[in-house]
Write an enzyme that holds these catalytic residues in place. Structure first.
Site, short mmCIF file in Angstrom:
data_model
loop_
_atom_site.label_atom_id
_atom_site.label_comp_id
_atom_site.label_asym_id
_atom_site.label_seq_id
_atom_site.Cartn_x
_atom_site.Cartn_y
_atom_site.Cartn_z
N ALA A 69 0.81 -1.22 0.00
CA ALA A 69 0.00 0.00 0.00
C ALA A 69 0.85 1.28 0.00
CB ALA A 69 -0.95 0.01 1.20
N TYR A 70 2.17 1.12 0.07
CA TYR A 70 3.05 2.30 0.07
C TYR A 70 3.51 2.65 -1.34
CZ TYR A 70 3.52 1.65 5.17
OH TYR A 70 3.29 1.52 6.53
N GLY A 71 2.60 2.55 -2.30
CA GLY A 71 2.94 2.91 -3.67
C GLY A 71 4.05 2.04 -4.22
#
Length: 269
Positions: A69-71
Site C-alpha cells: 500500500a506504500y505505492g
C-alpha cells in the site's frame, strides 16, 4: 554521548528476529497521495533514498517497514538494498492495496499468497522477515473469519516469511494477534494510548510490539521548550512491552535527531 543504536538492538518478542529500537518507515519513498502528514513532501530520488538508507545503517537502524500500500516503496527498495539484504530486517504487509489514489482491502488467503510472492519479487529477496496484516479496522473479523492468519502460518512454515502479526486498530485485535502470532503493530503516542493493553499483554507474554505513529505522524506538539520527540520517546520506550518504533522520516537531520534522542532515552540520559 553515544548517538547510535548499534548496541541497543533487542529481540522482537519470541520471533527469533533482533531489531533496532527505531525502524525506518518507507511510505515516503513510494507514495505522496492520501498520506496524513502535516506538510507536503517530495518523494526522494534514488540517490537521496540510497543516502538515507546508508545513514540509517550507520546510525544502527536495521529495521525497514514497507507495504504494497506504500505505492512503489517495495519496487524501489529491491534494487536499493542489493548486496545488503542480510543487514536488514524487512517488514511488509498484506491486505491493503493502493491503486489510483485509493485504498482497497482483500483479506482472503489467496490474495495473501499472491501478495507475498509479489513482495518477494519486488524486494528481490527470498523471505520477508515480518509480515503484518494491514487491517482496515475490522481486526477481529480478519483474524477469526478470513482464514488469513492460518495462511500466514503456512507461509511461515514454508520459509517465505519468518514471523507474522497484525497492524491493527483495536485492543481486541492486538490481543488476538499476539495470542496466535508473533507481533502486533499498534498506535501509541502522546495523544493516543487506547491500545496500551496490547503493550501490557506483550510485556507479560514475551511478544513483539512495533509502534506506529509514535510521533503522531509528525503532529507531536507540546508546550514551549519541550522537545516533542524526546517526550514521545520517553512515553514509548518507557513501556517494557515496546520493542521498536517505526519513524517515517526522509529528512537526514530528523533521522539523526530521532536516533540520538531515542538512544539517550533508552540509556536513561
Amino acid at each position: 554521548m553515544i548517538k547510535t543504536l548499534h548496541e541497543l538492538h533487542r529481540p522482537l518478542g519470541d520471533s527469533g528476529l533482533t531489531v533496532s529500537p527505531l525502524g525506518l518507515g518507507t511510505v515516503k519513498l513510494g507514495r505522496d497521495q492520501g498520506v496524513k502528514y502535516p506538510a507536503g513532501f517530495t518523494i526522494p530520488d534514488d540517490f537521496s533514498a540510497r543516502q538515507l538508507l546508508h545513514q540509517a545503517r550507520e546510525l544502527g537502524i536495521n529495521l525497514l517497514d514497507t507495504a504494497p500500500a506504500y505505492g512503489v516503496s517495495e519496487e524501489r527498495l529491491g534494487p536499493l538494498l542489493q548486496g545488503q539484504r542480510d543487514a536488514w530486517v524487512i517488514v511488509s504487509k498484506v491486505g491493503e492495496e493502493f491503486e489510483a489514489g485509493q485504498s482497497r482491502f482483500d483479506f482472503t488467503p489467496e490474495h495473501a499468497r499472491r501478495s507475498v510472492e509479489r513482495s518477494l519479487t519486488r524486494l528481490r529477496t527470498d523471505r520477508i522477515d515480518l509480515l503484518l496484516v494491514h487491517s482496515d479496522g475490522s481486526d477481529r473479523a480478519i483474524l477469526e473469519d478470513s482464514g488469513l492468519y492460518e495462511a500466514l502460518a503456512e507461509l511461515k512454515q514454508a520459509g517465505k516469511i519468518r514471523a507474522f502479526g497484525l497492524s491493527g486498530k483495536t485492543v481486541e485485535g492486538g490481543l488476538l494477534a499476539l495470542q496466535r502470532g508473533d507481533c502486533a503493530m499498534v498506535t501509541y503516542n502522546l495523544a493516543e494510548q487506547d491500545e496500551k493493553p496490547v503493550l501490557d499483554y506483550a510485556a507479560a507474554h514475551g511478544k513483539g510490539i512495533l509502534v506506529k505513529k509514535a510521533l503522531a505522524s509528525g503532529h507531536a506538539c507540546l508546550g514551549h521548550g519541550i522537545d516533542p520527540v524526546r517526550a514521545s520517546f520517553e512515553l514509548v520506550f518507557g513501556h517494557p512491552g515496546v520493542t521498536s518504533a517505526i519513524v517515517g522520516t526522509i529528512d537526514p537531520l530528523h533521522l539523526a535527531h530521532n536516533v540520538a534522542t531515542a538512544a539517550a532515552v533508552i540509556r536513561g540520559h
